[in-house]
Design a protein around this motif. Structure first.
Motif, PDB file in Angstrom:
ATOM      1  N   SER A 169      30.932  -0.676   2.156  1.00 37.89           N
ATOM      2  CA  SER A 169      29.623  -1.549   1.719  1.00 37.89           C
ATOM      3  C   SER A 169      30.025  -2.864   1.373  1.00 37.89           C
ATOM      4  CB  SER A 169      28.597  -1.027   0.854  1.00 37.89           C
ATOM      5  OG  SER A 169      29.251  -0.828  -0.308  1.00 37.89           O
ATOM      6  N   GLU A 171      27.941  -6.072  -0.565  1.00 40.17           N
ATOM      7  CA  GLU A 171      26.736  -6.648  -1.188  1.00 40.17           C
ATOM      8  C   GLU A 171      26.775  -8.405  -1.267  1.00 40.17           C
ATOM      9  OE1 GLU A 171      24.788  -4.849  -4.714  1.00 40.17           O
ATOM     10  OE2 GLU A 171      25.569  -6.350  -5.816  1.00 40.17           O
ATOM     11  N   LYS A 222      26.933   6.185   0.135  1.00 42.10           N
ATOM     12  CA  LYS A 222      25.879   4.900   0.255  1.00 42.10           C
ATOM     13  C   LYS A 222      26.276   4.089  -1.072  1.00 42.10           C
ATOM     14  CE  LYS A 222      23.040   6.688   3.294  1.00 42.10           C
ATOM     15  NZ  LYS A 222      22.757   5.853   4.520  1.00 42.10           N
ATOM     16  N   PRO A 223      25.939   2.675  -0.996  1.00 41.14           N
ATOM     17  CA  PRO A 223      26.157   1.664  -1.891  1.00 41.14           C
ATOM     18  C   PRO A 223      25.242   2.012  -3.235  1.00 41.14           C
ATOM     19  CG  PRO A 223      24.916   0.838  -0.120  1.00 41.14           C
ATOM     20  CD  PRO A 223      25.246   2.174   0.446  1.00 41.14           C
ATOM     21  N   GLN A 267      27.963  -1.148   5.623  1.00 44.80           N
ATOM     22  CA  GLN A 267      26.320  -1.073   5.015  1.00 44.80           C
ATOM     23  C   GLN A 267      26.324  -2.415   4.419  1.00 44.80           C
ATOM     24  OE1 GLN A 267      25.579   3.257   3.279  1.00 44.80           O
ATOM     25  NE2 GLN A 267      27.728   2.914   3.317  1.00 44.80           N
TER      26      GLN A 267
END
Length: 423
Positions: A169, A171, A222-223, A267
């Motif tokens: 992931s 961000e 999932k993050p 993600q």
């Protein structure tokens, strides 16, 4: 068809952002005497004024710049412009109203197309409508090549390529750099695009069902979930959800890169970052008022008619003063989490939780105008000089798919937009 007289044509050079792009093209041409370029727009008098302004702002003579009269409401003039260009750099927005006609003309006229759109519906509709035709005609159409969304999209690609193993992931936090000072208003067209995008957001769901038919592998991890307001240690900023186009552009790239290159998709989430908690609270209040006004036809009309009043000067029809832009710098911080090992099959999932983190910082000048001009022109020059490294024979692509195998990042570094891995 006869040989194109121009390598690069800036369409919409008489607009506020187009002026910055035109000047950046002139600086590039000063160092490359073989580069032939032209400014295009619907009014020849204004085009000549753009040339004079460019001379004054750059200190260059611009002896060999061409001028092409082309109007988005005149398909024949657009086709004539496209036939004279190898690459058209389109600065005419809102793209949901005018972009389709320019893309169509470029594909018919055999010119590659680069734009600075931050409008997901337009970008995704162009991919759905024109990918096959563009590929058949050997034309590359690449959208979102300004601040929306080169730092986020190419930055994610840079992080993936620099990571020791697989990335799970990413961000991203978008904000101003610590060395940035002052502030500036934003041109009205940006507000208009945001209002229109929010108004028609529901139409994206059906469009995406048609566009993304290949299912991506489902990630096992999932993050970390984020609230509406949180503090990022990596970015050292208070963060709020970012509803701009970056996330949609990165998701398109990840999808296409999986389909075309069998690269493991990541993600992605993105946020606005602010140093002050009070600034973050003010932004939340502004966002609430903006959403309410856009939700009703009457208040939306007022917002678009009197942007300076209802946004407290944040958006203006006149555009910001150049003197206010010179001390502004952007910073995009991307934090990737994943594993220190790489699995060969992108469909195979890691069985252990992510164990590795890497943070990348991208820093450059004022994002709306100086940086966008650099980003867009370097994308256009890369298309011009490295077309053989672009995907397939042509098609409609987001930046990280189009420029994956090119030297775009090195070109941006040379122009003062830094990509660095934080230790």
């Amino acid at each position: 068809m006869a040989a194109e007289p121009y390598d690069l044509v800036v369409f919409g050079a008489t607009g506020y952002t187009g002026q910055f792009v035109a000047e950046e093209i002139a600086r590039i041409a000063e160092k490359n005497s073989k580069l032939k370029y032209a400014f295009a727009g619907r009014n020849k008098v204004k085009l000549n004024k753009t040339v004079e302004m460019a001379k004054m702002n750059t200190g260059l003579e611009l002896r060999n710049v061409g001028v092409i009269v082309a109007d988005v409401n005149d398909e024949e003039s657009l086709l004539n412009m496209a036939k004279q260009a190898k690459v058209v750099l389109n600065c005419v927005g809102p793209y949901r109203f005018y972009g389709d006609r320019v893309v169509s003309a470029c594909i018919k006229g055999g010119a590659d197309h680069v734009d600075i759109s931050g409008e997901p519906q337009y970008l995704e509709q162009m991919q759905l409508s024109y990918s096959k035709q563009a590929q058949e005609n050997g034309v590359h159409v690449i959208g979102s090549c300004g601040f929306d969304s080169i730092p986020a999209d190419i930055g994610t690609l840079f992080l993936q390529d620099s990571f020791p193993g697989d990335v799970n992931s990413v961000e991203a936090v978008v904000g101003l750099d610590d060395d940035s000072s002052g502030g500036a208003s934003v041109n009205f067209t940006t507000l208009e695009c945001a209002v229109l995008g929010l108004t028609h957001a529901k139409k994206l769901k059906q469009l995406r069902r048609e566009l993304f038919t290949t299912p991506l592998p489902k990630p096992s991890y999932k993050p970390e979930p984020r609230g509406k307001l949180f503090y990022s240690e990596e970015a050292q900023r208070w963060c709020l959800p970012n509803i701009a186009s970056d996330r949609s552009v990165v998701k398109r790239s990840q999808h296409l890169n999986y389909e075309l290159e069998q690269r493991r998709p990541i993600q992605f989430n993105i946020f606005f970052g602010m140093k002050s908690l009070w600034t973050a609270f003010g932004s939340i209040l502004f966002g609430i008022v903006f959403y309410i006004m856009v939700s009703f036809a009457f208040t939306k009309s007022l917002l678009l008619k009197y942007p300076e009043f209802f946004t407290l000067g944040t958006f203006t029809r006149k555009g910001p003063k150049r003197s206010d832009l010179t001390s502004v710098k952007f910073c995009v911080t991307l934090t990737g989490k994943g594993w220190d090992t790489k699995l060969e099959d992108p469909n195979q999932q890691h069985t252990d939780p992510p164990n590795t983190t890497m943070t990348v910082k991208i820093v450059g000048p004022d994002p709306g105008y100086f940086a966008t001009a650099i980003l867009a022109t370097q994308c256009a020059v890369t298309v011009l000089e490295e077309k053989d490294k672009l995907p397939r024979s042509g098609g409609v692509y987001p930046p990280a798919t189009a420029f994956m195998k090119t030297t775009l990042i090195a070109r941006l570094q040379e122009k003062g937009i830094s990509f660095t891995i934080k230790e």
